[in-house]
Design a protein around this motif. Structure first.
Motif, PDB file in Angstrom:
ATOM      1  N   PHE A  57       0.866  -1.165   0.000  1.00  0.00           N
ATOM      2  CA  PHE A  57       0.000   0.000   0.000  1.00  0.00           C
ATOM      3  C   PHE A  57       0.906   1.218   0.000  1.00  0.00           C
ATOM      4  N   VAL A 181      -1.674  -6.114   3.781  1.00  0.00           N
ATOM      5  CA  VAL A 181      -1.321  -6.407   2.385  1.00  0.00           C
ATOM      6  C   VAL A 181      -2.003  -7.685   1.902  1.00  0.00           C
ATOM      7  N   GLU A 184      -6.374  -7.674   2.175  1.00  0.00           N
ATOM      8  CA  GLU A 184      -7.139  -6.540   1.670  1.00  0.00           C
ATOM      9  C   GLU A 184      -7.589  -5.627   2.805  1.00  0.00           C
ATOM     10  N   ARG A 188      -4.948  -0.413   2.111  1.00  0.00           N
ATOM     11  CA  ARG A 188      -4.847  -0.467   0.652  1.00  0.00           C
ATOM     12  C   ARG A 188      -5.763   0.550  -0.017  1.00  0.00           C
TER      13      ARG A 188
END
Length: 332
Positions: A57, A181, A184, A188
Motif C-alpha cells: 500500500f 497487504v 485486503e 490499501r
C-alpha cells in the motif's frame, strides 16, 4: 518464462513477478524491482530457480523472494529506500564489505540501508520476506526519536533487533503490515490509514533495530540544545498546573518516552517528571511567598493546585530545595 522446478504461490494480494529457472530473466526483473544487481549461481546452474512476488500500500511494499540453488546476490546501493529482511526458512550470509558480516536464520531480521554496499549468500531453498520503506520516512522517524529538527542520515548495523522485547515489537508491526497487504486491509484503500501505519512502522523500526548513526546536537553552556528536551520543557512550564504524564511530555517532544528520558538524563541530568516537579515546586514557592501573612491561604491548597497530592512528600521536596518547610514561607 520457463516453468520453474521450485516456485511457491504468491499469498493474498501479492503479485508474482518472477517464477523462473532463467538466470538472466530473473536478474533483469528483480533489478527493476529493487536496484541493479549481480546474480551468480555458486552451485549447479541447472538447479537454479527463482520466485519473487510483491504487494503493498502507499508507503510500504512487502516482498517474498526465494532461490532454489546456492546463490550470491550483490545489489548496488539502494539509494532512495531501505529493506527490512526476515528469513522465513533456510539461511543467508549477509556481508557488507569492510564493515560487517552476519549469518541470518529463520525468524531473524536485518536491515539494508541506502548507504552501504552488500552481498547476500543464499543457501539453496532459502526464502525471505522484506518490507521496503522510503528513506525519507525512516530518516524523519530517526530524527524524531533522537530529538533532531532535521531528518537524520540513518545507517543500520546488520545485528537485527536489539533485544527479545524489541523482536516481539517488530514482529507485531510486521504482522500488522502483512495482514493489511495479504488480507485486503483498509490501508490499501485509505491513504490516512496507510500513512499512519507507515509512520508507525518506521518509528518501531528505529526503536527495535540498531542505528549506527547516533547524532544529537551538543549541549552548550547555559543552553539546552536538544530539541525534544526543549519541547518537553515548554509543555511542563506552560501546563504545570495540569495533570501531565511522561507519555504527555513524550508526545509533545515527538519522541518515545524512553528516548525522552535518555535525552533528559544526557542533557540536563534529570528525568522529564523530575523537571516537571521542579517547575511545580517553583510555582508553589512563588505562590506561598506572594500569600505571606494571608490567613486564608493554606499550604495544602497551594500544594494541591500544583499537582502535589501527598503533602508529606511536598514538604520534603520543598525543604530539600528551599531549606525550610513551606509553612514557614507562608508565615514569615
Amino acid at each position: 518464462m520457463t516453468e520453474p522446478r521450485v516456485g511457491p504461490e504468491a499469498p493474498g494480494n501479492m503479485r508474482t513477478l518472477v517464477l523462473s529457472n532463467d538466470l538472466d530473466e530473473t536478474r533483469e526483473i528483480i533489478s527493476s524491482a529493487y536496484s541493479p544487481y549481480q546474480l551468480s549461481v555458486l552451485g549447479d546452474p541447472k538447479e537454479f530457480s527463482a520466485w519473487y512476488a510483491e504487494g503493498g500500500f502507499p508507503g510500504i511494499t512487502v516482498s517474498g523472494l526465494q532461490y532454489g540453488a546456492e546463490t550470491l546476490v550483490a545489489p548496488q546501493p539502494l539509494d532512495s529506500y531501505l529493506l527490512v529482511c526476515q528469513l522465513v526458512r533456510g539461511r543467508v550470509r549477509v556481508m557488507s564489505p569492510g564493515r560487517e558480516e552476519r549469518v541470518v536464520g529463520p525468524g531473524q531480521t536485518y536491515v539494508l540501508d541506502p548507504y552501504r554496499s552488500f552481498q547476500v549468500h543464499w543457501s539453496p531453498g532459502a526464502r525471505m520476506t522484506t518490507l521496503r520503506l522510503d528513506r525519507e520516512t525512516v530518516e524523519q522517524a530517526a530524527a524524531d526519536a533522537l530529538g533532531l529538527e532535521e531528518p537524520l542520515r540513518a545507517r543500520f548495523s546488520l545485528n537485527g533487533t536489539v533485544s527479545a522485547a524489541a523482536a516481539r515489537s517488530w514482529a507485531g508491526i510486521s504482522a500488522a503490515v502483512h495482514r493489511e497487504v495479504l488480507g485486503e486491509g483498509v490501508a490499501r484503500s485509505s491513504p490516512l490509514v496507510a500513512g499512519h501505519l507507515t509512520q508507525s512502522t518506521a518509528a518501531i523500526l528505529i526503536q527495535t533495530h540498531e542505528l549506527v548513526t547516533r547524532g544529537v546536537d551538543a549541549q552548550r553552556p547555559g543552553e539546552v540544545a536538544h530539541p525534544a528536551v526543549r519541547r518537553a520543557m515548554a509543555l511542563a512550564e506552560e501546563r504545570a498546573d495540569q495533570p501531565l504524564t511522561l507519555a504527555d511530555l513524550a508526545a509533545a517532544a515527538r519522541v518515545s518516552p524512553r528516548a525522552l528520558q535518555e535525552a533528559f538524563r544526557r542533557h540536563v541530568d534529570t528525568t522529564p517528571l523530575g523537571y516537571l516537579r521542579e517547575v511545580r515546586l517553583g510555582r508553589a514557592h512563588q505562590e506561598l511567598a506572594a500569600a505571606r501573612g494571608d490567613g486564608d491561604v493554606t499550604v495544602a491548597e497551594v500544594a494541591y493546585r500544583w499537582g502535589f497530592n501527598n503533602l508529606g512528600r511536598f514538604a520534603g521536596y520543598y525543604q530539600q530545595r528551599y531549606g525550610r518547610p513551606p509553612s514557614r514561607t507562608l508565615r514569615s
